[in-house]
Scaffold this active site. Structure first.
Site, PDB file in Angstrom:
ATOM      1  N   GLY A 328      80.510  26.036  23.433  1.00 34.66           N
ATOM      2  CA  GLY A 328      80.130  25.726  22.063  1.00 34.66           C
ATOM      3  C   GLY A 328      80.438  26.867  21.115  1.00 34.66           C
ATOM      4  N   SER A 329      79.570  27.050  20.131  1.00 34.81           N
ATOM      5  CA  SER A 329      79.842  28.001  19.046  1.00 34.81           C
ATOM      6  C   SER A 329      79.846  29.457  19.481  1.00 34.81           C
ATOM      7  CB  SER A 329      78.830  27.805  17.913  1.00 34.81           C
ATOM      8  OG  SER A 329      78.999  26.525  17.328  1.00 34.81           O
ATOM      9  N   SER A 330      79.447  29.751  20.734  1.00 38.52           N
ATOM     10  CA  SER A 330      79.530  31.134  21.210  1.00 38.52           C
ATOM     11  C   SER A 330      80.984  31.595  21.333  1.00 38.52           C
ATOM     12  CB  SER A 330      78.815  31.298  22.553  1.00 38.52           C
ATOM     13  OG  SER A 330      79.419  30.493  23.548  1.00 38.52           O
TER      14      SER A 330
END
Length: 618
Positions: A328-330
């Protein structure tokens, strides 16, 4: 004078006298041959016996001496002591404890009971029934032990019970039971129990590694068994030690990079967080930025390696290296790094994310709300999927892929753990337009917790990648510059906005320290191949202290079912708890600015000044 009688010729001999002479002569001849034959037989037999005696005493002496010795001497294996596994400070994590196992000689016991039945056994021995006595000492039904011996009566060695208590071993030794013996073995003991179990793994009853580091480094830990000769009496009891023929070589010790104190801290906080949110599982990796050493690696659920009966296969996996997930956004910090490295973007560059969504390649990509115009810091702070997609569209799939590949995604870390997976990062030529956008905000690829930790450590280390290790480093460290230092430093600086009151992870803040980090909340794929709207993976990746990075911590919690499913509410508080304790235990000096806003409490309660509305897509 006596007259001389004339000699008689054959014709002059009376017929009857001649017959008698011939008969007697024939009988004498036949008797002579019988004597000769009998005498010859006796001589031949004597010569055969003499020859055999010479053969036994000279040419085959060594063989029969050995055979005679084997009837009394026994070669006994001397087990090798398995090496310890210790943490970086020498604290034991896995040790082998000497124990005894009970064995019987069914062949000898069968002979004993046959002699007992015929009355040829002395009353003293008769009153000491070996199987009945052994069954009582081992708390076994005598019938079970008798059946075991009866079904293996042709064998000379049979284990009855492995790794018994020392007190029971002493009683068996003192009883001197015929056909019963003790074998020295080792049992593996794990002082830290479930805290380190998925990492260390476990051994079987023969002290051979079956999982984790125990299996991966089994030959290094196991050592080489030795051998000694012993003398036994007619009842199979040892009466003399004839000496060691081959000394046992103990195994080597493994010195890990793990700090037991930090491991306890990481595991406790992770287990508490997983339980609190009723999540499926969790993992955490704490890494030293300057050396690549893994200081803690926790996995939940876990198991007790000291109680094999309670083991569940699902709990033995080291999820930090075996489970892979869409981050995801990591992944957005690496998209920003690729943008800076392309030369087409600077930290001050902006993206218009209005109206809060964008359609690319037939797919609609959304933010939580319309953030309008954002610079690169703002894209990370608000975790804008739309902003990251615009950047990826501009720099292209190849540049994004090369950056991700350079940071170690899609390939093994080389850490040497059995079963480690490489994650998934397809060649950029296979990416669609929408796939390029999806990669920019962490979909379409798969990573492990360890890979993510190594990549963030490279960001924190001024763009220099150090291969992670589970062993304490003593020699020179190999670093590879994978991104310009100024770009990596700029991204770390931007990531401090994520833990601000306006960011997606204010609950990760730590009193007195500047923290840089990134949340990641991704939907899980269902069995039907579609993304779920109820099941999520949550990630928080953090760096501390941000002004002079020394530590990186990745926390992953899979499928939380209770409370919020956003990473800022699930993974970030766990990061806070682990990192705050780590900074204190390692005595790292605070670096927070004097006018920094008051941080969150240890429980993760939001500050009155924090904007508690849900922000961003992560």
């Amino acid at each position: 004078m006596n007259a001389v009688k004339p000699a008689l010729n054959r014709k002059q001999v009376p017929q009857t006298g001649a017959r008698t002479v011939w008969v007697l002569g024939a009988e004498l001849i036949r008797a002579h041959w019988r004597v000769s034959i009998v005498l010859g037989v006796f001589v031949l037999a004597a010569l055969t016996l003499i020859g055999r005696a010479v053969q036994l005493q000279i040419s085959e002496q060594r063989f029969y001496v050995q055979q005679g010795g084997d009837r009394q001497q026994r070669a006994q294996i001397i087990p090798a002591h398995r090496g310890m596994i210790v943490d970086r400070n020498g604290e034991p994590l896995a040790i082998s404890v000497p124990m005894d196992s009970v064995w019987v000689n069914p062949l000898e016991l069968t002979k004993f009971y046959n002699e007992l039945a015929t009355g040829s056994v002395s009353k003293k021995v008769k009153d000491r029934d070996p199987l009945a006595t052994l069954a009582k000492l081992l708390e076994m039904p005598p019938s079970q032990l008798q059946a075991l011996v009866a079904s293996n009566r042709s064998k000379q060695f049979l284990y009855v019970k492995r790794l018994i208590r020392p007190s029971v071993a002493e009683q068996i030794q003192a009883a001197r039971l015929p056909g019963v013996g003790l074998q020295r073995e080792y049992q593996r003991f794990y002082p830290t129990g479930d805290v380190t179990a998925p990492l260390l793994g476990f051994t079987n009853i023969d002290d051979q590694g079956q999982a984790g580091l125990e299996a991966g480094y089994n030959n290094y830990l196991a050592g080489i068994p030795g051998k000694r000769l012993i003398l036994k009496d007619a009842h199979g009891q040892e009466v003399d030690d004839l000496g060691v023929q081959k000394a046992a070589q103990p195994g080597h010790d493994l010195v890990l990079s793990i700090d037991k104190r930090l491991q306890f801290l990481a595991y406790s906080a992770l287990a508490q967080g997983v339980a609190e949110h009723e999540a499926e599982s969790g993992s955490a990796v704490l890494m030293n930025v300057a050396t690549g050493e893994v200081l803690a690696m926790a996995s939940v659920p876990s198991f007790n390696p000291n109680n094999r009966a309670s083991m569940v296969p699902e709990a033995t996996r080291n999820r930090a290296m075996i489970d892979q997930f869409e981050p995801g956004s990591s992944m957005k910090p690496f998209t920003i790094t690729a943008a800076l490295e392309s030369g087409r973007w600077t930290p001050a560059s902006t993206v218009n994310t209005t109206p809060g969504w964008v359609r690319i390649g037939g797919f609609t990509i959304r933010d939580h709300r319309n953030y309008g115009v954002l610079d690169l810091r703002g894209i990370l702070e608000k975790s804008s999927n739309v902003g990251a997609s615009h950047i990826a569209e501009d720099i292209g799939a190849e540049a994004l892929w090369k950056n991700m590949r350079a940071f170690g995604f899609g390939q093994m870390t080389g850490i040497g753990f059995p079963g480690e997976v490489a994650g998934r990062l397809e060649d950029w030529r296979k990416w669609s337009v929408s796939g390029t956008a999806a990669h920019s905000y962490g979909y379409g690829l798969a990573v492990t917790t360890l890979q993510l930790a190594a990549a963030y450590a490279a960001l924190a280390n001024h763009g220099r990648y150090i291969a992670p290790t589970l062993f304490k480093r003593t020699g020179p460290i190999t670093e590879t510059q994978i991104a310009p230092a100024q770009d990596a430093d700029a991204v770390v600086n931007m990531l401090q906005a994520v833990v601000s009151p306006e960011g997606t992870a204010p609950k990760a803040r730590i009193t007195g320290f500047q923290i840089a980090g990134k949340t990641g909340t991704s939907r899980l794929l269902g069995s039907d191949g579609e993304y779920s709207t109820k099941n999520y993976n949550t990630v928080f990746a953090g760096i501390a202290p941000a002004s002079d990075p020394k530590l990186v911590l990745i926390v992953v919690v899979t499928d939380p079912q209770k409370g919020s499913f956003y990473a800022g509410d699930v993974a970030a508080p766990i990061f806070h708890q682990i990192m705050a304790g780590t900074l204190r235990l390692l005595n790292i000096r605070p670096d927070a600015l004097p006018n920094e806003p008051k941080p969150l409490t240890a429980s993760g309660a939001p500050l009155p000044t924090a904007n508690t509305a849900r922000r961003g897509g992560a």
